[in-house]
Design a protein around this motif. Structure first.
Motif, mmCIF file in Angstrom:
data_model
loop_
_atom_site.group_PDB
_atom_site.id
_atom_site.type_symbol
_atom_site.label_atom_id
_atom_site.label_comp_id
_atom_site.label_asym_id
_atom_site.label_seq_id
_atom_site.Cartn_x
_atom_site.Cartn_y
_atom_site.Cartn_z
ATOM 1 N N ALA A 185 0.851 -1.191 0.000
ATOM 2 C CA ALA A 185 0.000 0.000 0.000
ATOM 3 C C ALA A 185 0.888 1.242 0.000
ATOM 4 C CB ALA A 185 -0.913 0.014 1.218
ATOM 5 N N ILE A 186 0.563 2.188 -0.891
ATOM 6 C CA ILE A 186 1.318 3.440 -0.995
ATOM 7 C C ILE A 186 0.357 4.621 -1.059
ATOM 8 C CG2 ILE A 186 3.385 2.472 -2.071
ATOM 9 C CD1 ILE A 186 2.282 3.266 -4.794
ATOM 10 N N ASP A 187 0.886 5.769 -0.689
ATOM 11 C CA ASP A 187 0.110 7.010 -0.711
ATOM 12 C C ASP A 187 -0.090 7.469 -2.147
ATOM 13 O OD1 ASP A 187 -1.155 9.293 0.374
ATOM 14 O OD2 ASP A 187 0.706 10.431 0.206
ATOM 15 N N GLY A 188 -1.311 7.851 -2.498
ATOM 16 C CA GLY A 188 -1.611 8.382 -3.822
ATOM 17 C C GLY A 188 -2.240 7.354 -4.743
ATOM 18 N N ARG A 189 -2.615 7.826 -5.888
ATOM 19 C CA ARG A 189 -3.289 6.986 -6.886
ATOM 20 C C ARG A 189 -2.317 6.714 -8.028
ATOM 21 N NH1 ARG A 189 -9.029 8.747 -9.233
ATOM 22 N NH2 ARG A 189 -9.917 6.772 -8.625
ATOM 23 N N TYR A 190 -2.043 5.427 -8.291
ATOM 24 C CA TYR A 190 -1.097 5.018 -9.337
ATOM 25 C C TYR A 190 -1.654 3.850 -10.129
ATOM 26 C CZ TYR A 190 2.305 7.736 -6.709
ATOM 27 O OH TYR A 190 2.968 8.753 -6.066
ATOM 28 N N ALA A 191 -1.320 3.806 -11.400
ATOM 29 C CA ALA A 191 -1.575 2.633 -12.237
ATOM 30 C C ALA A 191 -0.260 1.861 -12.249
ATOM 31 C CB ALA A 191 -1.982 3.048 -13.645
ATOM 32 N N LEU A 192 -0.137 0.905 -11.353
ATOM 33 C CA LEU A 192 1.110 0.159 -11.204
ATOM 34 C C LEU A 192 1.291 -0.868 -12.316
ATOM 35 C CD1 LEU A 192 0.993 -0.622 -7.374
ATOM 36 C CD2 LEU A 192 2.298 1.164 -8.520
ATOM 37 N N ALA A 193 2.545 -1.094 -12.699
ATOM 38 C CA ALA A 193 2.879 -2.195 -13.604
ATOM 39 C C ALA A 193 3.161 -3.406 -12.721
ATOM 40 C CB ALA A 193 4.093 -1.838 -14.448
ATOM 41 N N VAL A 194 2.304 -4.413 -12.844
ATOM 42 C CA VAL A 194 2.420 -5.628 -12.030
ATOM 43 C C VAL A 194 2.398 -6.807 -12.985
ATOM 44 C CG1 VAL A 194 1.313 -6.991 -10.215
ATOM 45 C CG2 VAL A 194 1.170 -4.501 -10.145
ATOM 46 N N ALA A 195 3.367 -7.746 -12.822
ATOM 47 C CA ALA A 195 3.444 -8.892 -13.731
ATOM 48 C C ALA A 195 3.991 -10.105 -12.993
ATOM 49 C CB ALA A 195 4.347 -8.552 -14.919
ATOM 50 N N TRP A 196 3.561 -11.265 -13.436
ATOM 51 C CA TRP A 196 4.097 -12.511 -12.895
ATOM 52 C C TRP A 196 5.434 -12.798 -13.559
ATOM 53 C CZ3 TRP A 196 2.179 -14.706 -8.710
ATOM 54 C CH2 TRP A 196 0.859 -14.430 -8.361
ATOM 55 N N GLN A 197 6.465 -13.025 -12.750
ATOM 56 C CA GLN A 197 7.770 -13.436 -13.267
ATOM 57 C C GLN A 197 7.758 -14.938 -13.525
ATOM 58 O OE1 GLN A 197 11.500 -11.808 -11.653
ATOM 59 N NE2 GLN A 197 11.948 -13.912 -11.038
ATOM 60 N N ASP A 198 7.100 -15.686 -12.642
ATOM 61 C CA ASP A 198 6.897 -17.127 -12.776
ATOM 62 C C ASP A 198 5.712 -17.488 -11.881
ATOM 63 O OD1 ASP A 198 7.946 -17.535 -10.083
ATOM 64 O OD2 ASP A 198 9.950 -17.432 -10.941
ATOM 65 N N ASP A 199 5.458 -18.768 -11.662
ATOM 66 C CA ASP A 199 4.285 -19.201 -10.896
ATOM 67 C C ASP A 199 4.288 -18.758 -9.439
ATOM 68 O OD1 ASP A 199 3.354 -20.440 -13.150
ATOM 69 O OD2 ASP A 199 3.884 -22.466 -12.512
ATOM 70 N N LYS A 200 5.442 -18.426 -8.900
ATOM 71 C CA LYS A 200 5.545 -18.098 -7.476
ATOM 72 C C LYS A 200 6.125 -16.712 -7.203
ATOM 73 C CE LYS A 200 4.163 -22.049 -5.771
ATOM 74 N NZ LYS A 200 3.016 -22.149 -4.902
ATOM 75 N N THR A 201 6.307 -15.887 -8.252
ATOM 76 C CA THR A 201 6.934 -14.576 -8.064
ATOM 77 C C THR A 201 6.167 -13.492 -8.800
ATOM 78 O OG1 THR A 201 9.074 -15.708 -7.991
ATOM 79 C CG2 THR A 201 9.109 -13.301 -8.207
ATOM 80 N N LEU A 202 5.780 -12.458 -8.066
ATOM 81 C CA LEU A 202 5.085 -11.308 -8.633
ATOM 82 C C LEU A 202 6.031 -10.110 -8.584
ATOM 83 C CD1 LEU A 202 2.247 -10.425 -9.661
ATOM 84 C CD2 LEU A 202 1.823 -9.606 -7.341
ATOM 85 N N VAL A 203 6.098 -9.356 -9.686
ATOM 86 C CA VAL A 203 6.976 -8.193 -9.776
ATOM 87 C C VAL A 203 6.119 -6.930 -9.856
ATOM 88 C CG1 VAL A 203 8.768 -7.030 -11.121
ATOM 89 C CG2 VAL A 203 8.760 -9.531 -10.952
ATOM 90 N N ILE A 204 6.451 -5.958 -9.002
ATOM 91 C CA ILE A 204 5.751 -4.671 -8.994
ATOM 92 C C ILE A 204 6.763 -3.582 -9.313
ATOM 93 C CG2 ILE A 204 4.493 -2.993 -7.591
ATOM 94 C CD1 ILE A 204 3.421 -5.328 -5.948
#
Length: 75
Positions: free
Chosen positions: A32-51
């Motif tokens: 959670a961060i302050d402000g409104r953002y359209a974050l780039a979020v992607a799965w690197q593999d089945d067990k890892t999420l990159v933000i």
């Protein structure tokens, strides 16, 4: 997410299992961060999420390195 009249907008990320309904009162965010953002979020593999973190970095309220069995990477 808007958290009330006295709190500004913030951006939150949570993981919901496939087929599960998102309910903010039951599924807590791991980021959670302050402000409104359209974050780039992607799965690197089945067990890892990159933000991708916004620049300049906003105030961080919550930043976990894992969410259940999922590893979270911030760039």
């Amino acid at each position: 997410m808007e958290c009330g009249a006295t709190v500004g907008l913030n951006t939150q990320v949570a993981i919901v299992a496939k087929g599960q309904t998102f309910r903010p009162e039951r599924i807590l965010p791991f980021f959670a961060i302050d402000g409104r953002y359209a974050l780039a979020v992607a799965w690197q593999d089945d067990k890892t999420l990159v933000i991708e973190m916004p620049r300049p970095a906003p105030r961080i309220y919550k930043k976990a390195d894992e969410a259940g069995s999922i590893d979270i990477l911030y760039r």
